[in-house]
Write a protein that holds these residues in place. Structure first.
Motif, PDB file in Angstrom:
ATOM      1  N   ILE A 162      31.673  58.077  63.460  1.00  0.00           N
ATOM      2  CA  ILE A 162      32.823  58.952  63.227  1.00  0.00           C
ATOM      3  C   ILE A 162      32.470  59.991  62.158  1.00  0.00           C
ATOM      4  O   ILE A 162      31.780  59.692  61.177  1.00  0.00           O
ATOM      5  CB  ILE A 162      34.050  58.133  62.785  1.00  0.00           C
ATOM      6  CG1 ILE A 162      34.483  57.178  63.911  1.00  0.00           C
ATOM      7  CG2 ILE A 162      35.207  59.038  62.379  1.00  0.00           C
ATOM      8  CD1 ILE A 162      34.943  57.876  65.182  1.00  0.00           C
ATOM      9  N   ALA A 163      32.954  61.220  62.359  1.00  0.00           N
ATOM     10  CA  ALA A 163      32.749  62.297  61.376  1.00  0.00           C
ATOM     11  C   ALA A 163      33.802  62.149  60.278  1.00  0.00           C
ATOM     12  O   ALA A 163      34.840  62.820  60.297  1.00  0.00           O
ATOM     13  CB  ALA A 163      32.850  63.659  62.057  1.00  0.00           C
ATOM     14  N   TYR A 164      33.549  61.273  59.346  1.00  0.00           N
ATOM     15  CA  TYR A 164      34.512  61.022  58.267  1.00  0.00           C
ATOM     16  C   TYR A 164      34.579  62.217  57.327  1.00  0.00           C
ATOM     17  O   TYR A 164      33.560  62.838  56.998  1.00  0.00           O
ATOM     18  CB  TYR A 164      34.123  59.766  57.492  1.00  0.00           C
ATOM     19  CG  TYR A 164      34.200  58.504  58.311  1.00  0.00           C
ATOM     20  CD1 TYR A 164      35.420  57.941  58.657  1.00  0.00           C
ATOM     21  CD2 TYR A 164      33.034  57.883  58.763  1.00  0.00           C
ATOM     22  CE1 TYR A 164      35.489  56.785  59.424  1.00  0.00           C
ATOM     23  CE2 TYR A 164      33.098  56.723  59.523  1.00  0.00           C
ATOM     24  CZ  TYR A 164      34.330  56.187  59.860  1.00  0.00           C
ATOM     25  OH  TYR A 164      34.393  55.058  60.616  1.00  0.00           O
ATOM     26  N   ASN A 165      35.794  62.512  56.871  1.00  0.00           N
ATOM     27  CA  ASN A 165      36.006  63.588  55.910  1.00  0.00           C
ATOM     28  C   ASN A 165      36.018  62.978  54.507  1.00  0.00           C
ATOM     29  O   ASN A 165      37.066  62.627  53.975  1.00  0.00           O
ATOM     30  CB  ASN A 165      37.329  64.304  56.208  1.00  0.00           C
ATOM     31  CG  ASN A 165      37.598  65.453  55.258  1.00  0.00           C
ATOM     32  OD1 ASN A 165      36.726  65.846  54.483  1.00  0.00           O
ATOM     33  ND2 ASN A 165      38.802  66.002  55.311  1.00  0.00           N
ATOM     34  N   TRP A 166      34.849  62.870  53.918  1.00  0.00           N
ATOM     35  CA  TRP A 166      34.723  62.210  52.620  1.00  0.00           C
ATOM     36  C   TRP A 166      35.392  62.989  51.503  1.00  0.00           C
ATOM     37  O   TRP A 166      35.614  62.443  50.411  1.00  0.00           O
ATOM     38  CB  TRP A 166      33.244  61.985  52.302  1.00  0.00           C
ATOM     39  CG  TRP A 166      32.556  61.131  53.319  1.00  0.00           C
ATOM     40  CD1 TRP A 166      31.713  61.542  54.308  1.00  0.00           C
ATOM     41  CD2 TRP A 166      32.686  59.717  53.475  1.00  0.00           C
ATOM     42  NE1 TRP A 166      31.299  60.485  55.073  1.00  0.00           N
ATOM     43  CE2 TRP A 166      31.888  59.339  54.580  1.00  0.00           C
ATOM     44  CE3 TRP A 166      33.396  58.723  52.794  1.00  0.00           C
ATOM     45  CZ2 TRP A 166      31.779  58.028  55.020  1.00  0.00           C
ATOM     46  CZ3 TRP A 166      33.280  57.413  53.231  1.00  0.00           C
ATOM     47  CH2 TRP A 166      32.478  57.078  54.322  1.00  0.00           C
ATOM     48  N   ASN A 167      35.730  64.251  51.766  1.00  0.00           N
ATOM     49  CA  ASN A 167      36.398  65.065  50.750  1.00  0.00           C
ATOM     50  C   ASN A 167      37.908  64.849  50.723  1.00  0.00           C
ATOM     51  O   ASN A 167      38.591  65.428  49.884  1.00  0.00           O
ATOM     52  CB  ASN A 167      36.111  66.556  50.992  1.00  0.00           C
ATOM     53  CG  ASN A 167      34.654  66.900  50.789  1.00  0.00           C
ATOM     54  OD1 ASN A 167      34.019  66.416  49.856  1.00  0.00           O
ATOM     55  ND2 ASN A 167      34.101  67.729  51.672  1.00  0.00           N
ATOM     56  N   ASP A 168      38.428  64.046  51.650  1.00  0.00           N
ATOM     57  CA  ASP A 168      39.867  63.789  51.675  1.00  0.00           C
ATOM     58  C   ASP A 168      40.133  62.312  51.958  1.00  0.00           C
ATOM     59  O   ASP A 168      40.576  61.948  53.049  1.00  0.00           O
ATOM     60  CB  ASP A 168      40.554  64.662  52.730  1.00  0.00           C
ATOM     61  CG  ASP A 168      42.064  64.731  52.527  1.00  0.00           C
ATOM     62  OD1 ASP A 168      42.565  64.122  51.558  1.00  0.00           O
ATOM     63  OD2 ASP A 168      42.743  65.387  53.350  1.00  0.00           O
ATOM     64  N   PRO A 169      39.872  61.439  50.993  1.00  0.00           N
ATOM     65  CA  PRO A 169      40.155  60.017  51.180  1.00  0.00           C
ATOM     66  C   PRO A 169      41.655  59.777  51.325  1.00  0.00           C
ATOM     67  O   PRO A 169      42.469  60.627  50.956  1.00  0.00           O
ATOM     68  CB  PRO A 169      39.602  59.378  49.904  1.00  0.00           C
ATOM     69  CG  PRO A 169      39.646  60.477  48.887  1.00  0.00           C
ATOM     70  CD  PRO A 169      39.368  61.740  49.646  1.00  0.00           C
ATOM     71  N   ILE A 170      42.011  58.626  51.840  1.00  0.00           N
ATOM     72  CA  ILE A 170      43.420  58.331  52.111  1.00  0.00           C
ATOM     73  C   ILE A 170      44.117  57.909  50.826  1.00  0.00           C
ATOM     74  O   ILE A 170      44.023  56.755  50.386  1.00  0.00           O
ATOM     75  CB  ILE A 170      43.530  57.235  53.184  1.00  0.00           C
ATOM     76  CG1 ILE A 170      42.881  57.723  54.478  1.00  0.00           C
ATOM     77  CG2 ILE A 170      44.990  56.875  53.432  1.00  0.00           C
ATOM     78  CD1 ILE A 170      42.854  56.697  55.577  1.00  0.00           C
TER      79      ILE A 170
END
Length: 296
Positions: A162-170
């Motif tokens: 998956i292309a995780y968006n590490w700049n926007d954690p939950i």
């Protein structure tokens, strides 16, 4: 960055009731309509707004939503008679292509062989993927946007790709300032429920209760390969960007092109659209042209 759109046609003819799409000629906008359109809008009990406000365009695509009991094709013809209108058409609701058969395999094997349970399925053999892997096995910087009914990002055979968006954690905050709160593992542009009218209710969960068409598509495009389970995928090391474009209880892709915009803006280099209709849409073509122009 070039955006490639891989679009398939399905034999479906769903038309969104009570609305049409249109563009206006130069010198006109939603706040500056000619008299004939103002009168017709009143007769239709209609309202006008940009259909894709997230996309900046010299000639925006508008949606006319109306309450009159008239078919969209007829309203489009009435609306399109004005010289101020470049074109007017119903808004078509794309439908997914058929569900793939997970048991369909082809025995022929070329060179590189991954260790997944079903490495030599029909897709890989038909596309000559095994030989291609001798030259390249993809790259983690290449994101494949899967715009579809759902993508189960926590599936055992997808979670690593998956292309995780590490700049926007939950954490309830839009940390990267892209306008999408907590889009860490994809986005749902429609929301869990939608009646076919009114605004969408987007959220950050592109899953449904049971994996659907989109999860199958994501697997065939970018399932984790060489992990000893599931299937192998052509993308191998490429990453999947999950984009859900339908409510949970239907495969009607109300947000198909909203999802394409999201994927392009997030940096997808490939956008897979395994859906379509039997109608040609000028609005869809113009939208795609705008995306290519802006994100190429």
């Amino acid at each position: 960055m070039r955006v490639f759109l891989l679009i398939g046609l399905a034999w479906a003819q769903a038309i969104w009731p009570g609305r049409i799409l249109f563009e206006l000629a130069e010198g006109y906008n939603a706040a500056a309509l000619p008299e004939e359109l103002l009168e017709l809008r009143g007769q239709l009990q209609g309202s006008i707004r940009p259909r894709f406000p997230m996309l900046k365009a010299e000639s925006p695509i508008y949606v006319l939503e109306y309450r009159a009991d008239l078919p969209p094709a007829y309203v489009a013809k009435l609306w399109g008679r004005s010289p101020a209108v470049r074109y007017a058409e119903p808004e078509y609701i794309p439908q997914p292509l058929g569900q793939p058969d997970p048991q369909e395999v082809i025995p022929d094997r070329v060179t590189y062989t991954p260790n997944d349970n079903h490495p030599n399925n029909f897709c890989l053999s038909h596309l000559h993927v095994f030989g291609a892997w001798d030259s390249t096995k993809g790259d983690t910087t290449v994101w494949i946007g899967v715009v579809d009914t759902d993508v189960r990002f926590d599936h055992d055979d997808l979670v690593e790709n998956i292309a995780y968006n590490w700049n926007d954690p939950i954490d309830g905050i839009d940390n990267d300032g892209d306008g999408y709160v907590d889009n860490f593992h994809g986005w749902d542009v429609v929301g869990p429920t939608y009646s076919g009218s009114g605004p969408f209710s987007p959220d950050n969960d592109p899953r449904t209760a049971s994996p659907g068409h989109g999860t199958w598509v994501a697997g065939y495009a970018g399932a984790t390969t060489d992990n000893g389970i599931g299937i192998a995928s052509p993308g191998f090391k490429c990453r999947i960007l999950p984009v859900k474009a339908a409510p949970d209880n239907t495969w009607a892709l109300y947000g198909a092109y909203d999802g394409v915009i999201y994927a392009a803006q997030r940096g997808a280099k490939v956008i897979n659209c395994s859906w379509g209709s039997t109608f040609r849409s000028q609005a869809a073509q113009n939208l795609i042209t705008q995306l290519i122009t802006q994100y190429d």
